[in-house]
Motif scaffolding. Structure first.
Motif, mmCIF file in Angstrom:
data_model
loop_
_atom_site.group_PDB
_atom_site.id
_atom_site.type_symbol
_atom_site.label_atom_id
_atom_site.label_comp_id
_atom_site.label_asym_id
_atom_site.label_seq_id
_atom_site.Cartn_x
_atom_site.Cartn_y
_atom_site.Cartn_z
ATOM 1 N N MET A 87 0.911 -1.119 -0.150
ATOM 2 C CA MET A 87 -0.153 0.084 -0.007
ATOM 3 C C MET A 87 0.844 1.277 -0.058
ATOM 4 S SD MET A 87 -2.961 -1.248 2.637
ATOM 5 C CE MET A 87 -1.690 -1.204 4.130
ATOM 6 N N ARG A 88 2.261 1.207 -0.227
ATOM 7 C CA ARG A 88 2.939 2.361 -0.020
ATOM 8 C C ARG A 88 2.769 3.517 -0.773
ATOM 9 N NH1 ARG A 88 6.731 -1.460 -2.641
ATOM 10 N NH2 ARG A 88 7.206 -0.678 -4.450
ATOM 11 N N ALA A 89 2.134 3.308 -1.904
ATOM 12 C CA ALA A 89 1.712 4.428 -2.839
ATOM 13 C C ALA A 89 0.855 5.381 -2.189
ATOM 14 C CB ALA A 89 1.210 4.103 -4.098
ATOM 15 N N ALA A 90 0.089 5.111 -1.051
ATOM 16 C CA ALA A 90 -0.873 5.904 -0.339
ATOM 17 C C ALA A 90 -0.259 6.719 0.464
ATOM 18 C CB ALA A 90 -1.765 5.225 0.372
ATOM 19 N N GLY A 91 1.206 6.772 0.698
ATOM 20 C CA GLY A 91 1.729 7.799 1.420
ATOM 21 C C GLY A 91 1.965 7.204 2.803
ATOM 22 N N TRP A 92 1.173 7.302 3.450
ATOM 23 C CA TRP A 92 1.599 7.095 5.159
ATOM 24 C C TRP A 92 1.941 5.544 5.195
ATOM 25 C CZ3 TRP A 92 -0.915 2.876 7.355
ATOM 26 C CH2 TRP A 92 -2.209 2.161 6.713
ATOM 27 N N PRO A 93 1.833 4.564 4.547
ATOM 28 C CA PRO A 93 2.530 3.322 4.629
ATOM 29 C C PRO A 93 3.877 3.296 4.192
ATOM 30 C CG PRO A 93 0.522 2.969 3.435
ATOM 31 C CD PRO A 93 0.776 4.386 3.477
ATOM 32 N N GLN A 94 4.416 4.181 3.460
ATOM 33 C CA GLN A 94 5.956 4.413 3.155
ATOM 34 C C GLN A 94 6.259 5.178 4.334
ATOM 35 O OE1 GLN A 94 7.484 3.345 0.454
ATOM 36 N NE2 GLN A 94 9.132 3.995 2.048
ATOM 37 N N GLU A 95 5.756 5.989 4.940
ATOM 38 C CA GLU A 95 6.447 6.642 6.375
ATOM 39 C C GLU A 95 6.508 5.534 7.359
ATOM 40 O OE1 GLU A 95 3.800 10.006 7.502
ATOM 41 O OE2 GLU A 95 3.848 10.887 5.426
ATOM 42 N N LEU A 96 5.466 4.928 7.674
ATOM 43 C CA LEU A 96 5.681 3.512 8.437
ATOM 44 C C LEU A 96 6.908 2.641 8.049
ATOM 45 C CD1 LEU A 96 1.920 2.553 9.330
ATOM 46 C CD2 LEU A 96 3.598 4.100 10.657
ATOM 47 N N LEU A 97 6.931 2.262 6.765
ATOM 48 C CA LEU A 97 8.073 1.466 6.296
ATOM 49 C C LEU A 97 9.491 1.967 6.654
ATOM 50 C CD1 LEU A 97 6.954 0.244 2.980
ATOM 51 C CD2 LEU A 97 7.568 -1.193 4.972
ATOM 52 N N ASP A 98 9.339 3.500 6.420
ATOM 53 C CA ASP A 98 10.656 4.134 6.672
ATOM 54 C C ASP A 98 11.038 3.890 8.094
ATOM 55 O OD1 ASP A 98 10.909 4.808 3.863
ATOM 56 O OD2 ASP A 98 10.152 6.984 4.195
ATOM 57 N N MET A 99 10.237 3.924 8.861
ATOM 58 C CA MET A 99 10.588 3.795 10.441
ATOM 59 C C MET A 99 10.693 2.331 10.858
ATOM 60 S SD MET A 99 7.939 6.222 12.548
ATOM 61 C CE MET A 99 6.269 5.714 11.744
ATOM 62 N N MET A 100 10.239 1.358 10.188
ATOM 63 C CA MET A 100 10.487 0.078 10.162
ATOM 64 C C MET A 100 11.858 -0.588 10.250
ATOM 65 S SD MET A 100 7.579 -2.651 9.305
ATOM 66 C CE MET A 100 7.277 -4.167 10.129
ATOM 67 N N TYR A 101 12.302 -1.368 11.353
ATOM 68 C CA TYR A 101 13.654 -1.851 11.114
ATOM 69 C C TYR A 101 13.315 -3.499 11.205
ATOM 70 C CZ TYR A 101 18.168 -4.103 12.259
ATOM 71 O OH TYR A 101 19.260 -4.698 11.877
ATOM 72 N N LEU A 102 13.826 -4.459 10.215
ATOM 73 C CA LEU A 102 13.745 -5.757 10.301
ATOM 74 C C LEU A 102 15.094 -6.414 10.256
ATOM 75 C CD1 LEU A 102 10.896 -6.547 7.812
ATOM 76 C CD2 LEU A 102 10.837 -6.405 10.520
ATOM 77 N N GLU A 103 15.497 -7.490 10.847
ATOM 78 C CA GLU A 103 16.817 -8.079 10.842
ATOM 79 C C GLU A 103 16.951 -8.754 9.455
ATOM 80 O OE1 GLU A 103 19.347 -8.370 13.163
ATOM 81 O OE2 GLU A 103 18.260 -7.313 14.679
ATOM 82 N N ASP A 104 18.020 -8.602 8.917
ATOM 83 C CA ASP A 104 18.364 -9.071 7.469
ATOM 84 C C ASP A 104 17.582 -10.361 6.924
ATOM 85 O OD1 ASP A 104 19.916 -6.856 7.130
ATOM 86 O OD2 ASP A 104 22.017 -7.968 7.375
ATOM 87 N N ASP A 105 17.692 -11.530 7.980
ATOM 88 C CA ASP A 105 17.069 -12.514 7.707
ATOM 89 C C ASP A 105 15.376 -12.466 7.736
ATOM 90 O OD1 ASP A 105 17.204 -12.185 10.521
ATOM 91 O OD2 ASP A 105 16.911 -14.397 10.666
ATOM 92 N N VAL A 106 14.947 -11.470 8.473
ATOM 93 C CA VAL A 106 13.603 -11.481 8.387
ATOM 94 C C VAL A 106 13.218 -10.680 7.459
ATOM 95 C CG1 VAL A 106 11.609 -10.174 9.765
ATOM 96 C CG2 VAL A 106 13.409 -11.419 11.058
ATOM 97 N N LEU A 107 13.753 -9.649 6.932
ATOM 98 C CA LEU A 107 13.561 -8.730 5.633
ATOM 99 C C LEU A 107 13.604 -9.530 4.442
ATOM 100 C CD1 LEU A 107 13.052 -6.071 4.481
ATOM 101 C CD2 LEU A 107 15.344 -5.677 4.376
ATOM 102 N N GLU A 108 14.537 -10.765 4.422
ATOM 103 C CA GLU A 108 14.688 -11.475 3.297
ATOM 104 C C GLU A 108 13.356 -12.440 3.224
ATOM 105 O OE1 GLU A 108 17.300 -15.295 2.240
ATOM 106 O OE2 GLU A 108 18.261 -13.716 3.098
ATOM 107 N N TRP A 109 13.019 -12.889 4.520
ATOM 108 C CA TRP A 109 11.328 -13.701 4.564
ATOM 109 C C TRP A 109 10.413 -12.670 4.085
ATOM 110 C CZ3 TRP A 109 9.077 -15.440 9.616
ATOM 111 C CH2 TRP A 109 7.994 -16.364 9.294
ATOM 112 N N ALA A 110 10.242 -11.531 4.477
ATOM 113 C CA ALA A 110 9.242 -10.698 4.226
ATOM 114 C C ALA A 110 9.101 -10.262 2.566
ATOM 115 C CB ALA A 110 9.381 -9.304 4.793
ATOM 116 N N LYS A 111 10.347 -10.182 1.738
ATOM 117 C CA LYS A 111 10.563 -9.957 0.537
ATOM 118 C C LYS A 111 10.214 -11.500 -0.263
ATOM 119 C CE LYS A 111 13.641 -6.221 0.786
ATOM 120 N NZ LYS A 111 14.803 -5.487 0.431
ATOM 121 N N ALA A 112 10.179 -12.632 0.422
ATOM 122 C CA ALA A 112 10.274 -13.952 -0.402
ATOM 123 C C ALA A 112 8.936 -13.982 -1.433
ATOM 124 C CB ALA A 112 10.293 -14.992 0.423
#
Length: 192
Positions: A87-112
């Motif tokens: 939903m990042r194109a709506a604006g506010w979701p991108q702001e939350l994504l910018d604040m979010m931190y995931l460990e590398d292995d968790v981010l890899e799983w999220a992007k899978a």
């Protein structure tokens, strides 16, 4: 203890994304390795439907991610990241994504599953008729297929449920046939 009970206990009887308390279901966060509580979350029907059907997102409903993205459970973080990316194109979701931190292995799983990728970089799996395949879809084999490394032949007309996508090759999917996990070439399947 059953997975339902474990998740109910962990979540306090609430949807781990929005906090709803009615008709909660187990949602497996794909791709899974072993299954179980570390690869599943407890969700309400509204969240489950919108997770599984991209394009149906109610942006106001997902404002709940402002809280749930900080969950201590990686499965909740993964789903929150995927929904915010979608939903990042709506604006506010991108702001939350910018604040979010995931460990590398968790981010890899999220992007899978391909969430968060630009459309031109995203690998799209299509069946023999050109229909887009998603994780968890069901397909039917349109031809007898000899399984490499075994004497097994997967027969035409066999239904393969809950497929998984290969995120490096658009021509490969995985699924269980006669209890055996196999790789199937997409040109030999049709979505059910």
């Amino acid at each position: 203890m059953s997975l339902d009970r474990e998740l109910n206990k962990r979540s306090g009887g609430k949807c781990e994304l929005c906090g709803a308390t009615e008709n909660l279901k187990v949602y497996e966060v794909l791709p899974t390795k072993k299954g179980g509580i570390d690869e599943a979350i407890f969700v309400c029907p509204t969240c489950k439907d919108q997770i599984e059907n991209p394009g149906n997102e109610d942006l106001n409903h997902w404002r709940c991610l402002n809280d749930s993205m900080w969950s201590e459970h990686t499965t909740v973080q993964v789903v929150a990241w995927r929904m915010l990316s979608r939903m990042r194109a709506a604006g506010w979701p991108q702001e939350l994504l910018d604040m979010m931190y995931l460990e590398d292995d968790v981010l890899e799983w999220a992007k899978a599953t391909g969430e968060g990728e630009d459309d031109e970089n995203k690998i799209i799996h299509r069946d023999s008729n050109g229909v887009i395949l998603e994780h968890g879809d069901s397909v039917v084999l349109i031809k007898d297929l000899k399984v490499k490394g075994s004497s097994m032949v997967a027969k035409q007309g066999t239904a393969v449920r809950n497929i998984r996508l290969d995120h490096e090759n658009a021509e490969y999917i995985e699924g269980k046939v006669d209890g055996q996990q196999i790789v199937i070439i997409t040109q030999y399947v049709k979505k059910i």
